[in-house]
Scaffold this motif. Structure first.
Motif, mmCIF file in Angstrom:
data_model
loop_
_atom_site.group_PDB
_atom_site.id
_atom_site.type_symbol
_atom_site.label_atom_id
_atom_site.label_comp_id
_atom_site.label_asym_id
_atom_site.label_seq_id
_atom_site.Cartn_x
_atom_site.Cartn_y
_atom_site.Cartn_z
ATOM 1 N N ASP A 65 -20.216 9.667 35.966
ATOM 2 C CA ASP A 65 -19.478 10.052 37.383
ATOM 3 C C ASP A 65 -18.996 8.832 37.865
ATOM 4 O OD1 ASP A 65 -19.042 11.617 39.379
ATOM 5 O OD2 ASP A 65 -20.740 11.160 40.713
ATOM 6 N N LEU A 66 -18.234 8.133 37.356
ATOM 7 C CA LEU A 66 -17.290 6.880 37.600
ATOM 8 C C LEU A 66 -15.914 7.276 37.026
ATOM 9 C CD1 LEU A 66 -19.829 4.205 37.193
ATOM 10 C CD2 LEU A 66 -18.988 5.027 39.499
ATOM 11 N N PRO A 67 -15.381 8.048 37.536
ATOM 12 C CA PRO A 67 -13.946 8.415 37.111
ATOM 13 C C PRO A 67 -12.617 7.579 37.776
ATOM 14 C CG PRO A 67 -14.633 10.095 38.491
ATOM 15 C CD PRO A 67 -15.861 9.552 38.606
ATOM 16 N N VAL A 68 -13.163 7.202 38.798
ATOM 17 C CA VAL A 68 -11.978 6.592 39.829
ATOM 18 C C VAL A 68 -11.780 5.123 39.518
ATOM 19 C CG1 VAL A 68 -10.936 6.204 41.949
ATOM 20 C CG2 VAL A 68 -12.307 8.235 41.327
ATOM 21 N N ASN A 69 -10.552 4.658 39.088
ATOM 22 C CA ASN A 69 -10.150 3.199 38.709
ATOM 23 C C ASN A 69 -9.237 2.807 39.800
ATOM 24 O OD1 ASN A 69 -11.185 1.776 36.251
ATOM 25 N ND2 ASN A 69 -10.708 3.806 35.321
ATOM 26 N N VAL A 70 -9.530 1.744 40.732
ATOM 27 C CA VAL A 70 -8.759 1.300 41.414
ATOM 28 C C VAL A 70 -8.526 -0.152 41.218
ATOM 29 C CG1 VAL A 70 -8.366 0.829 43.964
ATOM 30 C CG2 VAL A 70 -10.141 2.565 43.176
ATOM 31 N N PHE A 71 -7.063 -0.570 41.123
ATOM 32 C CA PHE A 71 -6.803 -1.720 41.028
ATOM 33 C C PHE A 71 -6.277 -2.480 42.541
ATOM 34 C CE2 PHE A 71 -6.310 0.313 37.074
ATOM 35 C CZ PHE A 71 -6.611 -0.465 35.925
ATOM 36 N N VAL A 72 -7.042 -3.545 42.792
ATOM 37 C CA VAL A 72 -7.074 -3.960 44.012
ATOM 38 C C VAL A 72 -6.328 -5.456 43.938
ATOM 39 C CG1 VAL A 72 -8.243 -4.613 46.244
ATOM 40 C CG2 VAL A 72 -8.953 -2.762 44.617
ATOM 41 N N SER A 73 -5.117 -5.776 44.787
ATOM 42 C CA SER A 73 -4.591 -6.966 44.974
ATOM 43 C C SER A 73 -5.285 -7.595 46.124
ATOM 44 C CB SER A 73 -2.927 -6.987 44.877
ATOM 45 O OG SER A 73 -2.586 -6.361 43.684
ATOM 46 N N VAL A 74 -5.827 -8.980 46.062
ATOM 47 C CA VAL A 74 -6.376 -9.370 47.249
ATOM 48 C C VAL A 74 -5.440 -10.605 47.624
ATOM 49 C CG1 VAL A 74 -8.331 -10.353 48.328
ATOM 50 C CG2 VAL A 74 -8.360 -8.491 46.908
ATOM 51 N N THR A 75 -5.038 -10.875 48.889
ATOM 52 C CA THR A 75 -4.448 -12.331 49.213
ATOM 53 C C THR A 75 -5.386 -12.769 50.026
ATOM 54 O OG1 THR A 75 -2.290 -11.289 48.935
ATOM 55 C CG2 THR A 75 -2.391 -13.129 50.159
ATOM 56 N N LEU A 76 -5.523 -14.233 49.941
ATOM 57 C CA LEU A 76 -6.502 -14.897 50.937
ATOM 58 C C LEU A 76 -5.651 -15.593 52.000
ATOM 59 C CD1 LEU A 76 -9.010 -16.853 48.368
ATOM 60 C CD2 LEU A 76 -9.194 -14.360 49.665
#
Length: 161
Positions: A65-76
């Motif tokens: 039950d972990l079907p969602v993949n999210v790619f996250v770009s983070v800027t500091l």
């Protein structure tokens, strides 16, 4: 530690272990064309040399039950050592974060996050990611379909050691 020299047999062993890390030493030796003792010695040297870092079981994310993949770009706000260390320490504590890379380019970090659903990602974002000191911006992209996923590294580029 110097990089170990890998010959054709070492590369074959690594390729086969990446396909199936649970095969017995006897099976592996037969597939490589060695007797069990020299094969086991080679595997032990690959482990001791840090070429083989660990053995794992790959779990199907949909089955758990972990079907969602999210790619996250983070800027500091600022790329200073203290902020980088603080961000990395915070991310290391989050089980949803499967991968985290310090990047060049527009974003400072790229994360791969797995969650059961969009509401879970929203909670992760609001309760954790946005609260890390020094985060200036977050951009999320949701994977619609996994076209290719591999864990085995391609080893054909390695020349005989």
């Amino acid at each position: 530690m110097p990089k170990p020299k890998l010959d054709r047999l070492d590369r074959r062993i690594l390729t086969l272990l990446q396909e199936d890390g649970r095969q017995s030493n006897s099976e592996l030796a037969g597939r490589v064309g060695l007797s069990p003792s020299p094969c086991l010695r080679r595997v032990k040297l690959l482990e001791e040399g840090g070429v083989i870092s660990r053995y794992v079981a790959l779990v199907d994310p949909v089955a758990v039950d972990l079907p969602v993949n999210v790619f996250v770009s983070v800027t500091l706000e600022r790329q200073v050592e203290e902020r980088l260390d603080s961000f990395e320490a915070a991310v290391m504590e989050r089980p949803e974060v499967m991968e985290c890379y310090l990047m060049t380019g527009e974003a400072d970090y790229l994360l791969r996050v797995v969650v059961p659903d969009l509401a879970s990602y929203e909670r992760f974002l609001k309760d954790h990611l946005t609260r890390i000191p020094g985060v200036a911006s977050i951009k999320s992209g949701f994977a619609l379909k996994q076209v290719r996923y591999r864990t085995a590294l391609p080893l054909d580029h390695l020349a005989d050691g």
